[in-house]
Every structure is written in C-alpha cells, then in structure tokens.
Scaffold this motif. Structure first.
Motif, mmCIF file in Angstrom:
data_model
loop_
_atom_site.group_PDB
_atom_site.id
_atom_site.type_symbol
_atom_site.label_atom_id
_atom_site.label_comp_id
_atom_site.label_asym_id
_atom_site.label_seq_id
_atom_site.Cartn_x
_atom_site.Cartn_y
_atom_site.Cartn_z
ATOM 1 N N GLY A 120 0.748 -1.257 -0.169
ATOM 2 C CA GLY A 120 0.185 -0.216 -0.169
ATOM 3 C C GLY A 120 0.787 0.982 0.046
ATOM 4 O O GLY A 120 0.592 2.135 -0.571
ATOM 5 N N VAL A 121 1.450 1.206 1.095
ATOM 6 C CA VAL A 121 2.749 2.365 1.328
ATOM 7 C C VAL A 121 2.893 2.373 -0.395
ATOM 8 O O VAL A 121 3.217 3.691 -0.735
ATOM 9 N N LEU A 122 4.217 2.184 -0.448
ATOM 10 C CA LEU A 122 5.570 1.839 -2.317
ATOM 11 C C LEU A 122 4.250 1.870 -3.260
ATOM 12 O O LEU A 122 4.265 2.519 -4.101
ATOM 13 N N ILE B 196 7.221 -1.979 -11.495
ATOM 14 C CA ILE B 196 6.901 -2.489 -10.232
ATOM 15 C C ILE B 196 5.128 -2.676 -9.903
ATOM 16 O O ILE B 196 5.127 -3.152 -8.601
ATOM 17 N N LEU B 197 5.066 -1.689 -9.880
ATOM 18 C CA LEU B 197 3.151 -1.536 -9.217
ATOM 19 C C LEU B 197 2.909 -2.849 -9.664
ATOM 20 O O LEU B 197 1.782 -3.339 -9.182
ATOM 21 N N ALA B 198 2.836 -3.417 -11.255
ATOM 22 C CA ALA B 198 2.367 -4.581 -11.428
ATOM 23 C C ALA B 198 3.210 -5.834 -10.990
ATOM 24 O O ALA B 198 2.843 -6.541 -10.443
ATOM 25 N N ALA B 199 4.349 -5.237 -9.941
ATOM 26 C CA ALA B 199 5.399 -6.640 -9.702
ATOM 27 C C ALA B 199 4.547 -6.676 -8.346
ATOM 28 O O ALA B 199 4.522 -7.868 -7.431
ATOM 29 N N GLY B 200 4.083 -4.988 -7.829
ATOM 30 C CA GLY B 200 3.083 -5.487 -6.758
ATOM 31 C C GLY B 200 2.173 -6.186 -6.336
ATOM 32 O O GLY B 200 1.130 -6.761 -5.404
ATOM 33 N N VAL B 201 1.424 -6.686 -7.640
ATOM 34 C CA VAL B 201 0.525 -6.969 -7.403
ATOM 35 C C VAL B 201 0.806 -8.737 -8.668
ATOM 36 O O VAL B 201 -0.143 -9.584 -7.421
ATOM 37 N N PHE B 202 1.098 -9.049 -9.122
ATOM 38 C CA PHE B 202 1.486 -10.381 -9.525
ATOM 39 C C PHE B 202 2.892 -11.317 -8.583
ATOM 40 O O PHE B 202 2.770 -11.995 -9.730
#
Length: 591
Positions: free
Chosen positions: A403-405, A453-459
């Motif tokens: 969430g923070v990143l 990076i956003l995609a890595a946080g999800v997948f």
C-alpha cells in the motif's frame, strides 16, 4: 661409525633369559671394519662362536613388535615463526562456474574463424549491415558450444538473443551515430544475458557484463582445441589448406579475367568485395583479433556460463511497522502537496502557466525539468532501500508495504507526467534537439519502470528484473528505429510552417536521416540546411555493407535534387536568426 646400538643388541638387552632354556643361537654385534680402499664402506664382521652366557631365547611368532626408542616418537620441533601452510585458494568465480566445458568442436572453431575473418574484412569500413553479418557466425559458435555442453534452448535465451540481433538492425537502418552506439552496447549486453541466463537483480546486472570474464578462459580453451586437432589430423589440415589455396587462386585468376572483360561485372565485384590496402593492415589485424576473442568468449560462456544468480544479497534487518512506514508516509504527503499545485499546470494551458507563476512557458519548463527527473531517479532508489528493510512479519506487513509503496509509485508517475509536460512546453518554445529528446526518452522509460513495479506488487516480483531489462532494450530499439534526427527535422519543419524560428546551422549538423524532412524546406533554406550533409556524403565512399538505409535514401534524394550554391544567402539567414534572439535566448539553456 654409527653411535646407535644394533637392533640385535637391543633385543638382547630387552629380553631376559628364559628359565630352563637350553643352548640357543646368539646374534653377536657386528664389528665396524672398513676397507682401506673404500673407507666409507663397511665389511661384514666374521661370525664368532656362540657364548652360553649370552644366550637369547628364540623369538616367538606371536610376540609383540620390538620396542622403539622414545626419540623416534618425538614430535618435530615447533616452528619459531609460527608459519601456517598456505593452501591455494580457489578462484573467486569457481563456485559460480560449472564444470569445465568439453573439448571445443570443429563446428565451433570454424564459426569462430568465420567471425574473425568477417570482422577483419567488413568492420574496417564502418558500421551497417556488416554487424549483422559478423554476429551470425558468432551466434552459431555459441550455439554449437552450448549444444556440445548439453545446454538446452530456453525461452528467455531466445528472447535475449532475438532482442540483441534486432538491436543490430539499427546501424543498418539509421545513419546517426548516437542511436547506433546505444544499440550496439545494448546488443552486447543482451547477448551476454542470453549466454548466462540470469534472473535476479544482481544476476541481470552482472550477466550483461559477464562476457568479458570469459575472454582469458575462452582463449585458452580455443588454443587447446586447435593444438589437439592439429596433432590428431595433420593430414586433413594440410589437405584443407591446399584446397583453400587452389580455390583462392582460381577465384583471383578468373575473377580478374571476367572483370577485365565486362565493366558491369567489374563494378559488381568492386561493390561486393572489401577494399583492402597495406595501410589498413594493422587495423584489419586488430579487428581480426577482436572478432576471434569475442567469438571464443561467447562460445566458452555458452559452454560454461558463470551462474551470477549464485551471488545473493541478503535483505536488511526487518524494521517495525512504525519505524519503516512513517518516513515513507511523510514522503507521500510531500509528493501529494507538490502534485496538487502541479495539476493546474498539467491540465491547464500556457495562459494558466503565466497566470500562476508569472513566467512564460519556456522559462517555467527550464526551471524544473531536471529537478523532476532527479526526483524520479531518487524515488526508485528509495523504493529499493525500502524493500530491503521492509517488515516481514506476515500478511498484514505485506499489505502495508504494497500500500505505501504503491501510493508512492502512483504519485511519482504524476511527477513523470509533469516533467514530460514541462519538456513539451520547452520544445514548443525553442525546438527539439538531440539532448532534449534523449532526456525525455529517459524520463519516459523511468515511468515504464514505475508501472512494472506496480505490476510486480500485484502479480509478484519474480519476473521484475528481466522485465526491466526487456523494457530498457525495447526503449533503445524504439529510439533507434524512430530516427531521432528525423524527428528533430520534422519538428523544426513544423515550427517553421507555424511562423516560428528555425535554426539552419543546427539542422545542418544532423545526420543523413534528416534529409527527407529537410528536403521539403523552401529555397534557400533547403540548400543551406543540406549543404553540409551533402558534402559529408560526397566525401564518404563506404561500401554497401558499411552504409545504412538512411544514408542510401539521402543519396537518392540529393542526386535527384542537388543542393544549390547559396553561401551568401545562408550567411544572411544565420545573421537574421541571431538578430531575432533565437540563439541569444537559447544560449543559457542547460540542456
């Protein structure tokens, strides 16, 4: 003479006489007699009659071994210097490299030799399609070596290899030197990744440079293979040399006859064959060695790659939630406050810029682009450090980190958009240059990294290092194929049609890729802009394999419509541009 008692005497002293023993044989101590002719040689002593008082009982076959004196069991004297035995330490990469590769195959050796010959014959005249011609046998050498070592072709290996070969198409298509340099460097990095097969952050970084580590070992491997084959098949080597010599003589003789018989055939041979001279001999030898060493290093890496993924970086000690999250939340609030003030500029127009800041759009854009670019780079560094010390207690900690990143990445994307908007305002006021289009491309790629990076946080982040490397290579390929010099010329032509200034001196320094756009300028602007480019093409006599498609297209355009001699008018145009303030206003531009 020896000062030690004989073994027989020691047994006599150590063994007490047995009771009731009868007459037994005795072993007298031999006398030390030396021959006068050979003082160092002892003569055996004559046997003396046995004495009853010196009787020794016969040794039993099951008795204990004779007792050795204590001085024979004493440890060696201590080393006064306290020296320790030095064991040879293994190499730094011995744990990362697998077992040595098998003996080099004949197919690999021939591919290496072809790479070296093509490098010496083709690369000395410039860069163009010849890079692809040199890369093909080098790729085959690596393939044959990997096949002999039992390595299988994997999807990511194909991805890196195809990407590297695609990047080598940029020199074949574009005449500009700076996109060509970026493409060649990126192609070498992707080729190294294809040979190593790395997947971690450190593995991808070191794997793109790891090809240079195999240069010494590859040379030794190749020389050993040549020596072994020369010893085993000297007859076949002599036969191959004779055949090649006869073929070369036939080609030279009949080729010279046909060339002298027909001018068209002579022109064809002149275009196809490289122009060799004795003055270029040192340079050709250097290129031969460079191709040989590079191909051997690639083949050796394919057969025995260094497993750079074996170097792991341990994560830092996990911090508590408050200690970790508080600084990042404060940073997010700062980003949010900055973006709130930027939305009016990002979504508004030029009048809104002047109203809010009191500056014209160009001054406003110049004021903050570099700062926003560095803010994006530092944000990526903050994200990397935050992941290193992130709390790792459980699912709630993972949710907090994401969430923070994630919020920080989204806010940074808005900063990237603001920076690109500032660059757009600046280009609208002063025009496009090589440096401006380069830094804008870097900022755009940083935005792509943030999206990954956003995609890595999800997948999941398993593919993130390789995805970032693919995005960088794709960006370099797109940058070269879009022809930056052509884009600069197109934007300058559009500015001219919109009653803006045009910098003829700067446009004249572009490459041949800009000729199609500059050809649409009216006279005398067209001749003034193309004069230097045409002069450079006339002095260049690069053969087909060292010429790009952009250069060939420019030659066709300039042959159809030659540049007119307008020196006086070009000088006047340059003076008028300076008087209108274009050069003066742009002189303090940091980029």
């Amino acid at each position: 003479m020896s000062d030690q008692p004989s073994e027989a005497a020691r047994r006599t002293e150590a063994s007490p006489p047995s009771e009731g023993a009868g007459a037994s044989s005795t072993v007298p101590e031999p006398a030390d007699t030396r021959s006068p002719k050979d003082p160092g040689r002892q003569k055996p002593a004559p046997q003396e009659p046995a004495q009853p008082s010196a009787a020794v009982p016969a040794q039993d076959s099951g008795s204990e071994p004779p007792v050795r004196p204590a001085y024979l069991h004493a440890p060696p004297p201590a080393d006064p210097w306290q020296r320790r035995a030095q064991k040879p330490s293994p190499g730094a990469l011995s744990g990362l490299r697998p077992s040595p590769p098998p003996a080099i195959r004949a197919a690999t050796l021939w591919s290496v030799l072809a790479t070296a010959l093509l490098s010496a014959l083709l690369l000395g005249d410039g860069l163009g399609p010849n890079l692809l011609l040199v890369a093909v046998p080098a790729t085959l050498a690596a393939f044959f070596a990997a096949q002999a070592a039992g390595r299988k072709l994997r999807p990511w290996t194909v991805t890196w290899a195809v990407g590297g070969l695609a990047l080598l198409a940029v020199p074949a298509l574009r005449d500009a030197g700076w996109p060509t340099f970026l493409a060649v460097v990126s192609a070498v990095a992707l080729g190294s990744l294809a040979l190593h097969g790395s997947r971690s952050w450190l593995g991808v970084l070191l794997g793109s440079l790891g090809l240079f580590d195999s240069v010494p070992a590859g040379l030794r491997w190749g020389l050993r293979g040549v020596r072994d084959r020369a010893d085993d098949s000297r007859g076949r080597v002599r036969m191959a040399v004779r055949s090649a010599a006869v073929a070369a003589v036939l080609l030279i003789v009949f080729g010279a006859l046909f060339a002298s018989a027909d001018a068209a055939f002579a022109d064809l041979l002149g275009d196809l064959l490289p122009d060799l001279s004795l003055g270029d001999a040192p340079w050709r030898v250097f290129l031969f060695v460079l191709g040989l060493v590079g191909a051997l290093a690639a083949a050796y890496t394919a057969a025995a790659p260094v497993r750079w993924d074996g170097i792991t970086v341990r994560p830092g000690p996990a911090r508590s939630r408050v200690e970790w999250a508080l600084p990042l939340i404060v940073l997010n609030l700062l980003f949010a406050a900055f973006i709130a003030l930027q939305l009016a500029v990002l979504l508004g127009g030029y009048d809104k810029v002047i109203e809010e800041t009191g500056l014209n759009p160009a001054e406003y854009a110049r004021q903050g682009f570099w700062q926003l670019l560095w803010a994006t780079v530092l944000t990526l560094l903050v994200i990397a450090l935050a992941l290193r010390w992130a709390p790792r207690g459980g699912a709630s900690d993972r949710t907090l980190v994401r969430g923070v990143l994630g919020v920080l990445c989204v806010l940074t994307l808005v900063v990237v958009a603001s920076a690109l908007r500032r660059m757009d305002l600046y280009v609208y006021a002063f025009g496009l240059t090589r440096l401006r289009i380069s830094v804008a491309a870097v900022e755009l790629w940083l935005g792509v990294v943030l999206v990954l990076i956003l995609a890595a946080g999800v997948f999941g982040a398993r593919l993130l290092p390789r995805a970032v490397a693919v995005s960088a290579a794709a960006g370099v390929l797109a940058f070269g194929l879009l022809s930056p010099d052509g884009l600069i010329a197109e934007q300058s032509l559009e500015r001219y049609h919109n009653d803006k200034n045009i910098d003829i001196d700067y446009l004249g320094g572009l490459s041949a890729d800009a000729v199609p756009a500059l050809d649409r300028l009216p006279e005398p602007l067209r001749s003034c802009a193309l004069e230097r480019i045409q002069r450079g093409l006339e002095t260049s006599d690069s053969p087909w394999y060292a010429s790009s498609w952009g250069e060939a297209r420019a030659r066709d355009i300039l042959e159809e419509r030659a540049v007119q001699d307008r020196d006086s008018e070009c000088y006047k145009l340059g003076s008028e541009t300076s008087e209108r303030g274009y050069e003066e206003e742009d002189s303090y531009d940091p980029y």
